[in-house]
Design a protein around this motif. Structure first.
Motif, mmCIF file in Angstrom:
data_model
loop_
_atom_site.group_PDB
_atom_site.id
_atom_site.type_symbol
_atom_site.label_atom_id
_atom_site.label_comp_id
_atom_site.label_asym_id
_atom_site.label_seq_id
_atom_site.Cartn_x
_atom_site.Cartn_y
_atom_site.Cartn_z
ATOM 1 N N ALA A 12 15.499 48.515 41.371
ATOM 2 C CA ALA A 12 16.854 48.433 40.818
ATOM 3 C C ALA A 12 17.176 49.673 39.988
ATOM 4 O O ALA A 12 18.290 50.211 40.062
ATOM 5 C CB ALA A 12 16.998 47.170 39.972
ATOM 6 N N VAL A 13 16.215 50.153 39.226
ATOM 7 C CA VAL A 13 16.425 51.358 38.410
ATOM 8 C C VAL A 13 16.667 52.580 39.306
ATOM 9 O O VAL A 13 17.529 53.416 39.016
ATOM 10 C CB VAL A 13 15.240 51.591 37.450
ATOM 11 N N TYR A 15 18.002 52.488 42.309
ATOM 12 C CA TYR A 15 19.345 52.323 42.877
ATOM 13 C C TYR A 15 20.436 52.660 41.868
ATOM 14 O O TYR A 15 21.422 53.312 42.218
ATOM 15 C CB TYR A 15 19.546 50.896 43.410
ATOM 16 N N VAL A 16 20.294 52.232 40.628
ATOM 17 C CA VAL A 16 21.347 52.524 39.652
ATOM 18 C C VAL A 16 21.383 54.013 39.315
ATOM 19 O O VAL A 16 22.451 54.580 39.087
ATOM 20 C CB VAL A 16 21.234 51.651 38.379
ATOM 21 N N THR A 17 20.230 54.652 39.318
ATOM 22 C CA THR A 17 20.208 56.096 39.076
ATOM 23 C C THR A 17 20.946 56.820 40.200
ATOM 24 O O THR A 17 21.783 57.707 39.943
ATOM 25 C CB THR A 17 18.754 56.604 38.962
ATOM 26 N N ASN A 42 25.600 49.837 43.330
ATOM 27 C CA ASN A 42 25.434 49.436 41.936
ATOM 28 C C ASN A 42 25.342 47.918 41.774
ATOM 29 O O ASN A 42 24.506 47.434 41.014
ATOM 30 C CB ASN A 42 26.569 49.993 41.078
ATOM 31 N N TRP A 46 21.538 47.469 41.928
ATOM 32 C CA TRP A 46 21.148 47.441 40.523
ATOM 33 C C TRP A 46 21.185 46.023 39.956
ATOM 34 O O TRP A 46 20.159 45.467 39.561
ATOM 35 C CB TRP A 46 22.026 48.379 39.711
ATOM 36 N N ALA A 50 17.868 43.673 39.769
ATOM 37 C CA ALA A 50 17.394 43.567 38.385
ATOM 38 C C ALA A 50 17.330 42.093 37.958
ATOM 39 O O ALA A 50 16.364 41.671 37.305
ATOM 40 C CB ALA A 50 18.288 44.358 37.442
#
Length: 139
Positions: A12-13, A15-17, A42, A46, A50
């Motif tokens: 998830a981290v 993907y959000v980055t 997102n 994310w 998450a």
């Protein structure tokens, strides 16, 4: 955080980055044609992954089953296919990848529902204790 919860959260981290970088590029260029794909990266990549990671961290017994590993594989494949699939559909290059990614993303949520249902009896049991016949007893 370890095990499947770590892998969900770490993915998830990532993907959000990527989503943040993509958003910055869209803002800098003024080209927002792929905003729907960005939003799915997102939201599904994310937020959803998450939340899965948090659940598996809070209910570690749920992450010990092979179903959790299958869930991770299907959820990850769903994001990896749906995001470029939406971008391709928006660009007029076809919708097949978006459709396959959508079905995998739905399958991931259904797998998660099964995981949550199966782990309902252990979700509230403190570590080191077991559930037997609906009563909490020392292990």
């Amino acid at each position: 955080m370890r095990g499947i919860s770590f892998w969900f959260f770490m993915t998830a981290v990532v993907y959000v980055t990527l989503g943040m970088i993509w958003g910055i590029v869209m803002a800098a260029t003024g080209d927002h044609r792929l905003a729907a794909a960005h939003a799915h990266l997102n939201l599904v990549g994310w937020v959803t992954l998450a939340l899965f990671g948090i659940y598996y961290h809070l209910v570690p017994q749920a992450g010990e089953h092979v179903l959790a590993k299958l869930h991770f594989a299907v959820a990850t494949a769903g994001v990896v296919l749906i995001v470029p699939g939406i971008a391709m559909a928006l660009s007029g290059a076809g919708e097949l990848l978006a459709k396959v990614g959508s079905v995998l993303t739905l399958a991931s949520m259904l797998l998660f529902a099964v995981v949550v249902f199966r782990s309902r009896k252990t979700a509230d049991v403190p570590e080191g204790r077991t559930v037997e016949q609906g009563l909490v007893q020392s292990a």
